[in-house]
Design a protein around this motif. Structure first.
Motif, short mmCIF file in Angstrom:
data_model
loop_
_atom_site.label_atom_id
_atom_site.label_comp_id
_atom_site.label_asym_id
_atom_site.label_seq_id
_atom_site.Cartn_x
_atom_site.Cartn_y
_atom_site.Cartn_z
N ILE A 129 0.83 -1.51 0.19
CA ILE A 129 -0.08 -0.21 -0.31
C ILE A 129 0.82 1.37 0.52
CG2 ILE A 129 -1.93 0.98 1.15
CD1 ILE A 129 -2.05 -1.22 2.73
N LEU A 130 0.17 2.40 -1.11
CA LEU A 130 1.53 3.45 -0.89
C LEU A 130 1.24 4.08 0.12
CD1 LEU A 130 3.56 6.00 -2.67
CD2 LEU A 130 1.03 5.86 -4.05
N THR A 131 1.64 4.24 0.91
CA THR A 131 1.63 5.35 2.44
C THR A 131 1.96 6.47 2.28
OG1 THR A 131 1.45 3.03 3.54
CG2 THR A 131 0.71 4.75 4.62
N VAL A 132 1.33 8.02 2.83
CA VAL A 132 1.94 9.08 2.69
C VAL A 132 1.16 9.11 4.53
CG1 VAL A 132 2.36 9.59 0.77
CG2 VAL A 132 0.16 10.53 1.45
N PRO A 133 2.37 10.67 4.42
CA PRO A 133 1.78 11.82 6.16
C PRO A 133 1.27 12.25 6.12
CG PRO A 133 4.34 12.21 5.61
CD PRO A 133 4.14 11.15 3.87
N PRO A 191 10.08 0.33 13.39
CA PRO A 191 11.00 2.27 13.11
C PRO A 191 10.36 2.94 12.02
CG PRO A 191 12.55 0.35 13.23
CD PRO A 191 11.17 0.05 13.36
N MET A 192 10.77 2.25 10.30
CA MET A 192 9.64 2.72 9.54
C MET A 192 8.54 3.77 9.81
SD MET A 192 9.04 1.89 6.03
CE MET A 192 7.44 0.87 6.50
N MET A 193 7.44 3.29 9.95
CA MET A 193 6.27 3.90 10.58
C MET A 193 6.73 4.86 11.91
SD MET A 193 4.29 2.03 8.71
CE MET A 193 2.84 2.97 8.83
N THR A 194 7.41 4.62 12.52
CA THR A 194 7.75 5.84 13.97
C THR A 194 7.99 7.23 12.41
OG1 THR A 194 7.94 4.14 15.38
CG2 THR A 194 9.18 7.08 15.41
N ALA A 195 8.84 7.27 11.73
CA ALA A 195 9.92 7.95 11.13
C ALA A 195 8.81 8.51 10.23
CB ALA A 195 10.28 7.71 9.99
N PHE A 196 7.56 7.76 9.51
CA PHE A 196 6.23 8.90 9.02
C PHE A 196 5.71 9.81 10.58
CE2 PHE A 196 5.17 5.59 5.56
CZ PHE A 196 5.15 6.37 5.34
N ALA A 197 5.52 9.98 11.54
CA ALA A 197 5.08 10.10 12.77
C ALA A 197 5.86 11.29 13.00
CB ALA A 197 4.66 9.68 14.01
N ASP A 210 1.44 -2.96 9.40
CA ASP A 210 2.90 -2.48 9.69
C ASP A 210 2.34 -1.29 9.52
OD1 ASP A 210 4.81 -3.95 9.82
OD2 ASP A 210 5.74 -3.54 7.82
N GLY A 211 0.86 -0.94 8.69
CA GLY A 211 0.72 0.47 8.56
C GLY A 211 -0.72 1.11 9.64
N ALA A 212 -1.27 -0.49 10.00
CA ALA A 212 -2.41 -0.63 10.70
C ALA A 212 -2.73 0.29 12.10
CB ALA A 212 -3.17 -1.66 11.66
N ALA A 213 -1.86 0.54 13.14
CA ALA A 213 -1.64 1.55 13.90
C ALA A 213 -1.84 2.48 13.86
CB ALA A 213 -0.61 0.97 14.84
N MET A 214 -0.60 3.39 12.87
CA MET A 214 -0.71 4.31 12.19
C MET A 214 -1.77 5.36 11.41
SD MET A 214 2.39 5.85 13.69
CE MET A 214 4.21 5.63 14.03
N GLY A 218 -4.29 8.26 13.08
CA GLY A 218 -4.76 10.09 11.36
C GLY A 218 -3.46 10.26 11.23
N LYS A 219 -1.96 9.93 12.08
CA LYS A 219 -0.37 9.89 11.35
C LYS A 219 0.02 9.89 9.86
CE LYS A 219 1.02 9.86 16.50
NZ LYS A 219 1.89 9.05 17.53
N VAL A 220 -0.37 9.07 9.61
CA VAL A 220 -0.22 8.80 7.46
C VAL A 220 -1.77 8.11 7.18
CG1 VAL A 220 2.22 7.96 8.08
CG2 VAL A 220 -0.13 6.15 7.72
N ARG A 221 -1.52 8.28 5.95
CA ARG A 221 -2.68 8.26 4.46
C ARG A 221 -2.23 7.00 3.86
NH1 ARG A 221 -3.74 11.56 1.54
NH2 ARG A 221 -1.57 13.50 1.89
N TYR A 222 -3.22 6.21 3.60
CA TYR A 222 -3.60 5.53 2.73
C TYR A 222 -3.50 6.33 1.47
CZ TYR A 222 -2.64 1.21 5.48
OH TYR A 222 -2.66 -0.04 6.53
#
Length: 324
Positions: A129-133, A191-197, A210-214, A218-222
């Motif tokens: 899944i393409l994910t952005v902040p 750690p990668m998802m934390t880098a988004f935050a 990997d993306g579910a929690a973030m 509301g810290k990242v978007r699909y």
């Protein structure tokens, strides 16, 4: 008397040979705990999926399933343990695209990805899944593609490690768009998802686990699912193929055993996977995390591995990628 003596010698030899046969040839499988090697640290996507089917597989087989995390070297340390294990079904690996189809294309591994392991079954298919902040200026897939081209050489993308599927998917996008988005590897999904935050990344390709929690925080978007067409596995998202023709990337996870495992044992393990994935609670857990619970035949998993080796081999060569 001579014949009688000869018969006694032959009988003794037969008994000695029987005693020397491997244990798996003498006893029904399984008769003791089964070790499932997860070649990554606890908590990541591979580990979560392995632990999800641990109990239903154990219930079906009538023996404990022991998860043994052996991380390192892109998953090849744990995978090599299984490749060199006794082929009796008591040591198997919860594999995925990385150590079973990709890493060996970038550097020499201590095992042959096709010859030393026998596919048993897939467990799950996860679209990347393409994910952005959350505050990314790219609100749609179309806007993202336009900005990625404008910011080529400036924007970066994260991955769960050098040579991982998330890494190659980002380079795959570079190949198809002609961009130079900069790769930033991390030691795993957390750690990668934390880098988004922390605002350190402009994008990444992730699994739903990997993306579910973030995403939930509301810290990242699909933005899009990495398939040619839309998929009910990740409902409501456009497909990458709508703006990037030919784009297609999914992650698979599954069970493999050492080559040479007896057919009867392989069939029993395959049946255990099918049983586990048929459980309503497993289906619900997978679906809620944008994961498709999907068993396969051994041949289907083998063909998937060969197809990935062909697809990613081209990307690796074009982008001159090596794995550390």
């Amino acid at each position: 008397m001579l014949n009688k003596r000869r018969n006694l010698v032959l009988a003794a030899g037969t008994l000695a040979l029987a005693a020397a046969l491997p244990a798996f040839a003498q006893e029904p499988f399984p008769s003791r705990p089964i070790r499932v090697v997860v070649p990554y640290a606890a908590g990541g996507t591979t580990d979560q999926l392995a632990r999800a089917i641990q109990k239903p597989m154990s219930d079906f087989l009538g023996q404990p399933i022991i998860i043994d995390n052996k991380p390192g070297a892109g998953g090849t340390i744990g995978t090599d343990i299984v490749a060199k294990a006794t082929p009796d079904g008591y040591t198997i690996v919860f594999g995925n695209s990385g150590p079973n189809a990709i890493v060996g294309l970038m550097r020499k591994t201590p095992y042959d990805m096709l010859k030393d392991l026998r596919p048993i079954s897939t467990v799950a298919i996860c679209p990347m899944i393409l994910t952005v902040p959350a505050d990314s200026p790219a609100k749609t897939l179309k806007e993202f593609v336009q900005l990625a081209k404008q910011k080529s050489g400036e924007w970066n993308f994260g991955s769960v490690g050098n040579g991982s599927l998330s890494h190659l998917t980002g380079e795959y996008l570079n190949t198809l768009l002609g961009t130079k988005l900069v790769h930033v590897p991390y030691a795993g999904g957390a750690p990668m998802m934390t880098a988004f935050a922390g605002g350190q990344l402009q994008m990444a390709f992730v699994t739903g686990l990997d993306g579910a929690a973030m995403v939930g925080s509301g810290k990242v978007r699909y933005l899009a699912v990495g398939t040619p067409e839309r998929t009910p596995v990740v409902p409501g998202l456009p497909a990458m193929g709508e703006e990037v023709p030919g784009f297609n990337t999914v992650a698979w996870f599954g069970i493999l055993a050492p080559a040479g495992i007896p057919d009867v044992v392989a069939n029993k393990l395959h049946a255990a996977v099918v049983h586990a994935l048929a459980q309503p609670d497993i289906k619900k857990m997978f679906t809620e995390r944008n994961v498709d619970p999907r068993p396969s035949t051994p041949k289907q998993l083998e063909d998937m591995i060969k197809g990935e080796m062909n697809q990613w081999g081209q990307v690796i060569k074009k982008q001159n990628i090596t794995a550390g």
